[in-house]
Design a protein around this motif. Sequence first.
Motif, PDB file in Angstrom:
ATOM      1  N   GLU A 135       0.835  -1.209   0.000  1.00 34.97           N
ATOM      2  CA  GLU A 135       0.000   0.000   0.000  1.00 34.97           C
ATOM      3  C   GLU A 135       0.869   1.260   0.000  1.00 34.97           C
ATOM      4  OE1 GLU A 135      -3.259   0.604  -0.312  1.00 34.97           O
ATOM      5  OE2 GLU A 135      -3.460  -1.539  -0.738  1.00 34.97           O
ATOM      6  N   GLN A 136       1.958   1.235   0.763  1.00 32.52           N
ATOM      7  CA  GLN A 136       2.888   2.373   0.788  1.00 32.52           C
ATOM      8  C   GLN A 136       3.481   2.615  -0.601  1.00 32.52           C
ATOM      9  OE1 GLN A 136       3.644   4.529   3.142  1.00 32.52           O
ATOM     10  NE2 GLN A 136       5.304   5.546   2.057  1.00 32.52           N
ATOM     11  N   GLY A 137       3.859   1.548  -1.280  1.00 41.13           N
ATOM     12  CA  GLY A 137       4.408   1.669  -2.632  1.00 41.13           C
ATOM     13  C   GLY A 137       3.387   2.222  -3.614  1.00 41.13           C
ATOM     14  N   ARG A 138       2.152   1.760  -3.533  1.00 42.40           N
ATOM     15  CA  ARG A 138       1.092   2.280  -4.402  1.00 42.40           C
ATOM     16  C   ARG A 138       0.838   3.756  -4.125  1.00 42.40           C
ATOM     17  NH1 ARG A 138      -2.255  -2.507  -2.764  1.00 42.40           N
ATOM     18  NH2 ARG A 138      -1.439  -4.154  -4.084  1.00 42.40           N
ATOM     19  N   TRP A 139       0.852   4.139  -2.858  1.00 41.83           N
ATOM     20  CA  TRP A 139       0.617   5.524  -2.472  1.00 41.83           C
ATOM     21  C   TRP A 139       1.737   6.422  -3.026  1.00 41.83           C
ATOM     22  CZ3 TRP A 139       3.259   8.977   0.713  1.00 41.83           C
ATOM     23  CH2 TRP A 139       2.563  10.125   1.046  1.00 41.83           C
ATOM     24  N   GLU A 140       2.981   5.962  -2.900  1.00 41.92           N
ATOM     25  CA  GLU A 140       4.120   6.725  -3.439  1.00 41.92           C
ATOM     26  C   GLU A 140       3.992   6.921  -4.951  1.00 41.92           C
ATOM     27  OE1 GLU A 140       8.145   5.541  -2.488  1.00 41.92           O
ATOM     28  OE2 GLU A 140       7.438   4.747  -0.566  1.00 41.92           O
ATOM     29  N   LEU A 141       3.673   5.844  -5.664  1.00 42.02           N
ATOM     30  CA  LEU A 141       3.534   5.922  -7.118  1.00 42.02           C
ATOM     31  C   LEU A 141       2.391   6.864  -7.501  1.00 42.02           C
ATOM     32  CD1 LEU A 141       4.471   4.951  -9.891  1.00 42.02           C
ATOM     33  CD2 LEU A 141       2.809   3.096  -9.696  1.00 42.02           C
ATOM     34  N   SER A 142       1.301   6.775  -6.791  1.00 42.10           N
ATOM     35  CA  SER A 142       0.161   7.652  -7.057  1.00 42.10           C
ATOM     36  C   SER A 142       0.532   9.121  -6.863  1.00 42.10           C
ATOM     37  CB  SER A 142      -0.997   7.271  -6.139  1.00 42.10           C
ATOM     38  OG  SER A 142      -2.060   8.148  -6.304  1.00 42.10           O
ATOM     39  N   ASN A 143       1.267   9.432  -5.804  1.00 42.05           N
ATOM     40  CA  ASN A 143       1.701  10.815  -5.557  1.00 42.05           C
ATOM     41  C   ASN A 143       2.648  11.321  -6.644  1.00 42.05           C
ATOM     42  OD1 ASN A 143       0.176  11.211  -3.292  1.00 42.05           O
ATOM     43  ND2 ASN A 143       1.834  10.724  -1.863  1.00 42.05           N
ATOM     44  N   ILE A 144       3.556  10.469  -7.091  1.00 40.26           N
ATOM     45  CA  ILE A 144       4.492  10.847  -8.148  1.00 40.26           C
ATOM     46  C   ILE A 144       3.719  11.185  -9.425  1.00 40.26           C
ATOM     47  CG2 ILE A 144       6.316   9.986  -9.673  1.00 40.26           C
ATOM     48  CD1 ILE A 144       7.327   8.346  -7.236  1.00 40.26           C
ATOM     49  N   VAL A 145       2.759  10.344  -9.780  1.00 33.22           N
ATOM     50  CA  VAL A 145       1.977  10.558 -10.999  1.00 33.22           C
ATOM     51  C   VAL A 145       1.126  11.826 -10.878  1.00 33.22           C
ATOM     52  CG1 VAL A 145       0.095   9.611 -12.397  1.00 33.22           C
ATOM     53  CG2 VAL A 145       1.985   8.140 -11.696  1.00 33.22           C
ATOM     54  N   GLU A 146       0.535  12.077  -9.724  1.00 31.42           N
ATOM     55  CA  GLU A 146      -0.271  13.287  -9.524  1.00 31.42           C
ATOM     56  C   GLU A 146       0.581  14.553  -9.631  1.00 31.42           C
ATOM     57  OE1 GLU A 146      -2.675  13.269  -6.002  1.00 31.42           O
ATOM     58  OE2 GLU A 146      -3.499  11.298  -6.478  1.00 31.42           O
ATOM     59  N   ARG A 147       1.758  14.533  -9.028  1.00 37.63           N
ATOM     60  CA  ARG A 147       2.646  15.705  -9.108  1.00 37.63           C
ATOM     61  C   ARG A 147       3.062  15.971 -10.544  1.00 37.63           C
ATOM     62  NH1 ARG A 147       5.586  13.645  -4.478  1.00 37.63           N
ATOM     63  NH2 ARG A 147       7.095  12.940  -6.004  1.00 37.63           N
ATOM     64  N   TYR A 148       3.397  14.915 -11.258  1.00 38.69           N
ATOM     65  CA  TYR A 148       3.796  15.055 -12.655  1.00 38.69           C
ATOM     66  C   TYR A 148       2.626  15.561 -13.502  1.00 38.69           C
ATOM     67  CZ  TYR A 148       5.581  13.963 -17.267  1.00 38.69           C
ATOM     68  OH  TYR A 148       5.994  14.054 -18.563  1.00 38.69           O
ATOM     69  N   GLY A 149       1.415  15.092 -13.194  1.00 41.60           N
ATOM     70  CA  GLY A 149       0.226  15.477 -13.946  1.00 41.60           C
ATOM     71  C   GLY A 149      -0.109  16.950 -13.849  1.00 41.60           C
ATOM     72  N   GLU A 150       0.445  17.655 -12.876  1.00 42.09           N
ATOM     73  CA  GLU A 150       0.206  19.095 -12.755  1.00 42.09           C
ATOM     74  C   GLU A 150       0.937  19.889 -13.829  1.00 42.09           C
ATOM     75  OE1 GLU A 150       1.420  19.993  -8.781  1.00 42.09           O
ATOM     76  OE2 GLU A 150      -0.296  18.958  -7.886  1.00 42.09           O
ATOM     77  N   GLN A 151       2.030  19.359 -14.360  1.00 36.62           N
ATOM     78  CA  GLN A 151       2.831  20.087 -15.339  1.00 36.62           C
ATOM     79  C   GLN A 151       2.793  19.482 -16.733  1.00 36.62           C
ATOM     80  OE1 GLN A 151       6.692  20.040 -13.642  1.00 36.62           O
ATOM     81  NE2 GLN A 151       6.838  17.832 -13.596  1.00 36.62           N
ATOM     82  N   ALA A 152       2.358  18.258 -16.882  1.00 35.81           N
ATOM     83  CA  ALA A 152       2.333  17.610 -18.194  1.00 35.81           C
ATOM     84  C   ALA A 152       1.188  16.601 -18.234  1.00 35.81           C
ATOM     85  CB  ALA A 152       3.660  16.913 -18.467  1.00 35.81           C
ATOM     86  N   LEU A 153       0.909  16.110 -19.410  1.00 32.17           N
ATOM     87  CA  LEU A 153      -0.169  15.160 -19.609  1.00 32.17           C
ATOM     88  C   LEU A 153       0.320  13.746 -19.311  1.00 32.17           C
ATOM     89  CD1 LEU A 153      -3.074  14.806 -20.577  1.00 32.17           C
ATOM     90  CD2 LEU A 153      -2.200  14.625 -22.887  1.00 32.17           C
ATOM     91  N   ILE A 154      -0.438  13.025 -18.492  1.00 32.05           N
ATOM     92  CA  ILE A 154      -0.058  11.658 -18.133  1.00 32.05           C
ATOM     93  C   ILE A 154      -1.319  10.819 -17.958  1.00 32.05           C
ATOM     94  CG2 ILE A 154       0.063  12.170 -15.673  1.00 32.05           C
ATOM     95  CD1 ILE A 154       2.433  10.182 -15.538  1.00 32.05           C
ATOM     96  N   ARG A 155      -1.258   9.574 -18.396  1.00 32.37           N
ATOM     97  CA  ARG A 155      -2.350   8.627 -18.222  1.00 32.37           C
ATOM     98  C   ARG A 155      -1.746   7.293 -17.807  1.00 32.37           C
ATOM     99  NH1 ARG A 155      -4.583  12.761 -18.424  1.00 32.37           N
ATOM    100  NH2 ARG A 155      -6.203  13.439 -19.828  1.00 32.37           N
TER     101      ARG A 155
END
Length: 113
Positions: free
Chosen positions: A55-75
Amino acid sequence: MAEQTVMTQPDEMLTGTELAPQPTKSKPRQPRQLVRFTFYKLDSQWQLLPTHVREQGRWELSNIVERYGEQALIRTFGLYGIRSDCDFMIWQATYDMEDLRSLNSQIRCSSMG
């Protein structure tokens, strides 16, 4: 006596017997968009880890993707059960090569990476 009529456009100018060439307008250069498809396969040891660690690993990955999504397009796409050679895919589109590198680096430095 013969009559001759010559019709010209208002912005055309005659130079001698030839028409002056019109200046061509070039289109402004558009920035090049970079697109990347990255496929990830989780190690089989990942499933053997305790639930709270996963769960910690999933949470970390989710946060990384959300932060990146603020500046560029990601899916993101889950491919678990659809393909045997990968578990999920991340699709990125950006105008800066450094964005592609930084996301990949952040994922690899996370506990899931």
